[in-house]
Design an enzyme around this catalytic site. Structure first.
Site, PDB file in Angstrom:
ATOM      1  N   THR A  13       2.191  12.806 -38.531  1.00  0.00           N
ATOM      2  CA  THR A  13       3.102  11.676 -38.800  1.00  0.00           C
ATOM      3  C   THR A  13       3.245  11.447 -40.298  1.00  0.00           C
ATOM      4  O   THR A  13       4.351  11.426 -40.843  1.00  0.00           O
ATOM      5  CB  THR A  13       2.545  10.400 -38.124  1.00  0.00           C
ATOM      6  OG1 THR A  13       2.349  10.677 -36.749  1.00  0.00           O
ATOM      7  CG2 THR A  13       3.485   9.234 -38.269  1.00  0.00           C
ATOM      8  N   ALA A  43      -1.954  22.512 -44.994  1.00  0.00           N
ATOM      9  CA  ALA A  43      -2.952  22.897 -43.983  1.00  0.00           C
ATOM     10  C   ALA A  43      -2.714  22.119 -42.688  1.00  0.00           C
ATOM     11  O   ALA A  43      -2.498  20.907 -42.719  1.00  0.00           O
ATOM     12  CB  ALA A  43      -4.363  22.634 -44.495  1.00  0.00           C
ATOM     13  N   VAL A 132      -4.958   1.233 -46.492  1.00  0.00           N
ATOM     14  CA  VAL A 132      -4.996  -0.190 -46.124  1.00  0.00           C
ATOM     15  C   VAL A 132      -3.569  -0.732 -46.075  1.00  0.00           C
ATOM     16  O   VAL A 132      -2.845  -0.685 -47.066  1.00  0.00           O
ATOM     17  CB  VAL A 132      -5.827  -1.010 -47.141  1.00  0.00           C
ATOM     18  CG1 VAL A 132      -5.852  -2.483 -46.741  1.00  0.00           C
ATOM     19  CG2 VAL A 132      -7.242  -0.458 -47.251  1.00  0.00           C
ATOM     20  N   GLY A 187       5.744   3.169 -28.335  1.00  0.00           N
ATOM     21  CA  GLY A 187       5.184   4.012 -29.396  1.00  0.00           C
ATOM     22  C   GLY A 187       4.422   3.217 -30.454  1.00  0.00           C
ATOM     23  O   GLY A 187       4.093   3.735 -31.511  1.00  0.00           O
ATOM     24  N   LYS A 205     -10.219  -1.194 -42.774  1.00  0.00           N
ATOM     25  CA  LYS A 205      -9.362  -1.625 -43.887  1.00  0.00           C
ATOM     26  C   LYS A 205      -9.987  -2.819 -44.607  1.00  0.00           C
ATOM     27  O   LYS A 205      -9.960  -2.895 -45.843  1.00  0.00           O
ATOM     28  CB  LYS A 205      -7.975  -1.985 -43.353  1.00  0.00           C
ATOM     29  CG  LYS A 205      -7.254  -0.789 -42.732  1.00  0.00           C
ATOM     30  CD  LYS A 205      -6.033  -1.241 -41.942  1.00  0.00           C
ATOM     31  CE  LYS A 205      -5.402  -0.111 -41.165  1.00  0.00           C
ATOM     32  NZ  LYS A 205      -4.380  -0.543 -40.219  1.00  0.00           N
ATOM     33  N   GLY A 303       3.354   3.783 -39.733  1.00  0.00           N
ATOM     34  CA  GLY A 303       4.636   4.462 -39.527  1.00  0.00           C
ATOM     35  C   GLY A 303       4.853   5.510 -40.605  1.00  0.00           C
ATOM     36  O   GLY A 303       4.291   5.444 -41.688  1.00  0.00           O
TER      37      GLY A 303
HETATM   38  N1  LIG Z   1       0.190   7.179 -38.717  1.00  0.00           N
HETATM   39  C1  LIG Z   1       0.224   6.121 -39.510  1.00  0.00           C
HETATM   40  O1  LIG Z   1       1.123   5.293 -39.429  1.00  0.00           O
HETATM   41  C2  LIG Z   1      -0.852   5.938 -40.555  1.00  0.00           C
HETATM   42  C3  LIG Z   1      -0.812   4.820 -41.396  1.00  0.00           C
HETATM   43  C4  LIG Z   1      -1.775   4.664 -42.397  1.00  0.00           C
HETATM   44  C5  LIG Z   1      -2.773   5.618 -42.524  1.00  0.00           C
HETATM   45  N2  LIG Z   1      -2.819   6.668 -41.665  1.00  0.00           N
HETATM   46  C6  LIG Z   1      -3.886   7.650 -41.831  1.00  0.00           C
HETATM   47  O2  LIG Z   1      -3.330   8.881 -42.255  1.00  0.00           O
HETATM   48  C7  LIG Z   1      -4.100   9.960 -41.716  1.00  0.00           C
HETATM   49  C8  LIG Z   1      -3.167  10.885 -40.931  1.00  0.00           C
HETATM   50  O3  LIG Z   1      -2.603  10.172 -39.864  1.00  0.00           O
HETATM   51  P1  LIG Z   1      -1.414  10.774 -38.973  1.00  0.00           P
HETATM   52  O4  LIG Z   1      -0.951   9.677 -38.101  1.00  0.00           O
HETATM   53  O5  LIG Z   1      -0.442  11.493 -39.830  1.00  0.00           O
HETATM   54  O6  LIG Z   1      -2.222  11.845 -38.086  1.00  0.00           O
HETATM   55  P2  LIG Z   1      -1.632  12.995 -37.155  1.00  0.00           P
HETATM   56  O7  LIG Z   1      -0.207  12.736 -36.835  1.00  0.00           O
HETATM   57  O8  LIG Z   1      -2.591  13.177 -36.056  1.00  0.00           O
HETATM   58  O9  LIG Z   1      -1.658  14.306 -38.082  1.00  0.00           O
HETATM   59  C9  LIG Z   1      -2.851  14.944 -38.430  1.00  0.00           C
HETATM   60  C10 LIG Z   1      -2.495  16.254 -39.106  1.00  0.00           C
HETATM   61  O10 LIG Z   1      -3.696  16.866 -39.592  1.00  0.00           O
HETATM   62  C11 LIG Z   1      -3.788  18.225 -39.107  1.00  0.00           C
HETATM   63  N3  LIG Z   1      -5.211  18.515 -38.938  1.00  0.00           N
HETATM   64  C12 LIG Z   1      -6.115  17.837 -38.197  1.00  0.00           C
HETATM   65  N4  LIG Z   1      -7.325  18.402 -38.320  1.00  0.00           N
HETATM   66  C13 LIG Z   1      -7.172  19.461 -39.149  1.00  0.00           C
HETATM   67  C14 LIG Z   1      -8.078  20.447 -39.653  1.00  0.00           C
HETATM   68  N5  LIG Z   1      -9.370  20.456 -39.316  1.00  0.00           N
HETATM   69  N6  LIG Z   1      -7.583  21.387 -40.481  1.00  0.00           N
HETATM   70  C15 LIG Z   1      -6.264  21.393 -40.831  1.00  0.00           C
HETATM   71  N7  LIG Z   1      -5.369  20.474 -40.383  1.00  0.00           N
HETATM   72  C16 LIG Z   1      -5.833  19.526 -39.561  1.00  0.00           C
HETATM   73  C17 LIG Z   1      -2.993  18.250 -37.832  1.00  0.00           C
HETATM   74  O11 LIG Z   1      -2.551  19.575 -37.591  1.00  0.00           O
HETATM   75  P3  LIG Z   1      -1.576  19.927 -36.343  1.00  0.00           P
HETATM   76  O12 LIG Z   1      -0.246  19.311 -36.710  1.00  0.00           O
HETATM   77  O13 LIG Z   1      -1.510  21.405 -36.317  1.00  0.00           O
HETATM   78  O14 LIG Z   1      -2.194  19.292 -35.139  1.00  0.00           O
HETATM   79  C18 LIG Z   1      -1.842  17.282 -38.172  1.00  0.00           C
HETATM   80  O15 LIG Z   1      -0.828  17.968 -38.861  1.00  0.00           O
HETATM   81  C19 LIG Z   1      -5.212   9.315 -40.875  1.00  0.00           C
HETATM   82  O16 LIG Z   1      -6.365   9.195 -41.648  1.00  0.00           O
HETATM   83  C20 LIG Z   1      -4.642   7.952 -40.557  1.00  0.00           C
HETATM   84  O17 LIG Z   1      -5.661   6.970 -40.339  1.00  0.00           O
HETATM   85  C21 LIG Z   1      -1.884   6.856 -40.688  1.00  0.00           C
END
Ligand SMILES: NC(=O)c1ccc[n+]([C@@H]2O[C@H](COP(=O)([O-])OP(=O)(O)OC[C@H]3O[C@@H](n4cnc5c(N)ncnc54)[C@H](OP(=O)(O)O)[C@@H]3O)[C@@H](O)[C@H]2O)c1
Length: 431
Positions: A13, A43, A132, A187, A205, A303
């Site tokens: 995301t 990666a 945060v 979602g 946070k 988001g």
């Molecule tokens: N989503 C939000 O709105 C949001 C807001 C604030 C902070 N965050 C933080 O941002 C971070 C990412 O969140 P996200 O929602 O983007 O997560 P996500 O959609 O689950 O994406 C995770 C990504 O990391 C890759 N990945 C996971 N383990 C890996 C490994 N061992 N080696 C290489 N690649 C790896 C996955 O690869 P694949 O694509 O191949 O599975 C995927 O591309 C988290 O720490 C989350 O707490 C998220």
């Protein structure tokens, strides 16, 4: 124009949102910063996975280590989440002299002390605006814009999923399970919403904010955390009758002796307070500094695009950091003031909901236990019922410590006339 090589760890995301928005605003960013960002490696876990944001296939790798061995990569952006792979990756990145950007609140809340110490030793910063409150720039604000302040309190609504569920329980009278199912269908909640509804996402946070504001690392085991998963629509309804709304509130507060309390739990706040107007998936932080007074920050806490906005702001920081390397390592451990207050010693007003027998003398027994503990009652509601069986009884309680109040609630729960586990929630009047 300088070109800054980036290694992007994660293309989910947030990672794909960073890539998409860096491409979309490439010229604007170059103009504003006098530098260009070049993503040199991405990666991911699976190379075959379909990607909604297009990027050249040659950039992708499943080997996180490749981001660390390329000398042209000066900045790594950790957006893989979790601890197991992220912790060794971030440690190795710092040791390799890379600037680290991360949105990983769990990683920093659990391992921030170690990682920032390492960053200071290696003189390479960690930036973490996205960790945060998503798109709200609260980290930079606390660290820089409010550098002149001692913080009296910081209150936050830091989890959009919980806030959406509570908003629907309040406005539509849904119970917790139905509001959660609705959030999932839209979602706004993950298939596994555990960390959102049990309070720990918000707690991570709050730990980061409190640590940054007071300059010492708050340990997660010292923070009182409760989620919204045990809340009923009756609690939301009684709160409304009393002039309050229920929010999953992160409370960070310093007392006169600079003892800092940090807690995250469902809390009654007055309907008239500005945080009561934060609805749906929005986040907000309301703080009081001794110099600035009160300030409010409001926006999207998660988001793809809002979070990417914060990550790109951190990338802009790296342009400055690369030019004046010793300016900031992301966290200043000053220990000038503040120590953590044990959660049992924190003082609050309380809401106590009981289910009791409809017989004479019940209120006297309960009031007796509270009176013996030196705890005062400020008001009581007991709705009339024409049905046989136990009735709800709601008590509003004057200031008491969490320790004394919990002990009294446990004694009350053991009374024969009390028919279910009491619900005890703090009341925050922001005085
Ligand atoms: N989503 C939000 O709105 C949001 C807001 C604030 C902070 N965050 C933080 O941002 C971070 C990412 O969140 P996200 O929602 O983007 O997560 P996500 O959609 O689950 O994406 C995770 C990504 O990391 C890759 N990945 C996971 N383990 C890996 C490994 N061992 N080696 C290489 N690649 C790896 C996955 O690869 P694949 O694509 O191949 O599975 C995927 O591309 C988290 O720490 C989350 O707490 C998220």
């Amino acid at each position: 124009m300088d070109s800054i090589g980036i290694g992007l760890a994660g293309f989910g995301t947030v990672g794909s949102g960073v890539y998409k928005n860096l491409e979309a605003n490439r010229a604007l960013l170059a103009q504003r910063l006098g530098a260009e960002f070049e993503i040199r490696r991405i990666a991911v876990r699976g190379l075959a996975k379909p990607r909604s944001v297009p990027a050249p296939a040659g950039l992708f790798t499943t080997d996180l280590g490749e981001l660390l061995t390329d000398p042209e990569i000066r900045v790594v952006v950790e957006l893989i989440g979790g601890i197991d792979a992220a912790l060794p990756f971030v440690r190795d990145a710092i040791r390799a002299g890379k600037i680290v950007i991360t949105g990983n609140k769990a990683l920093l809340a659990e391992h921030g002390a170690e990682l920032f110490q390492l960053a200071r030793e290696r003189r390479t910063p960690i930036f973490y605006e996205a960790a945060v409150a998503g798109g709200i720039p609260i980290i930079k604000t606390v660290r820089e814009a409010f550098i002149a302040n001692r913080f009296e309190s910081i209150h936050g609504i830091l989890n959009g999923t919980s806030n959406y569920i509570l908003t629907r329980m309040t406005d539509a009278g849904l119970d917790f399970a139905d509001a959660l199912a609705e959030a999932q269908s839209l979602g706004y909640a993950e298939a596994d919403p555990t960390l959102d509804v049990n309070g720990w996402d918000a707690a991570h946070k709050a730990i980061i904010l409190a640590s940054l504001a007071y300059g010492f690392w708050v340990r997660s085991e010292d923070v009182y955390v409760a989620g919204i998963d045990r809340l009923t629509r009756d609690d939301v309804k009684f709160a409304a009758q009393l002039g309050y709304v229920v929010k999953l509130l992160s409370t960070i507060k310093a007392d006169a002796s600079s003892a800092i309390e940090v807690r995250v739990c469902p809390t009654l706040i007055p309907k008239s307070h500005v945080l009561a107007s934060v609805h749906g998936v929005f986040n907000a932080v309301w703080l009081r500094g001794d110099v600035v007074g009160e300030a409010l920050f409001y926006g999207r806490g998660a988001g793809q695009d809002p979070t990417a906005s914060s990550v790109i702001a951190d990338l802009a920081e790296t342009v400055v950091a690369l030019k004046s390397p010793r300016r900031c390592y992301g966290f200043t451990s000053h220990d000038l003031y503040g120590k953590l207050k044990p959660s049992e010693d924190a003082v609050s007003q309380f809401y106590l909901r009981l289910l009791v027998d409809d017989t004479p003398g019940v209120l006297a027994q309960i009031a007796g236990i509270l009176g013996d503990a030196g705890i005062g009652i400020s008001s009581v509601i007991q709705p009339e019922s024409h049905e046989p069986g136990p009735l709800p009884l709601v008590l509003m309680i004057h200031d008491a410590t969490f320790g004394r109040m919990r002990a009294a609630a446990a004694e009350i729960a053991a009374l024969g006339c009390v028919k279910a586990e009491p619900t005890l929630l703090p009341v925050e009047n922001f005085t």
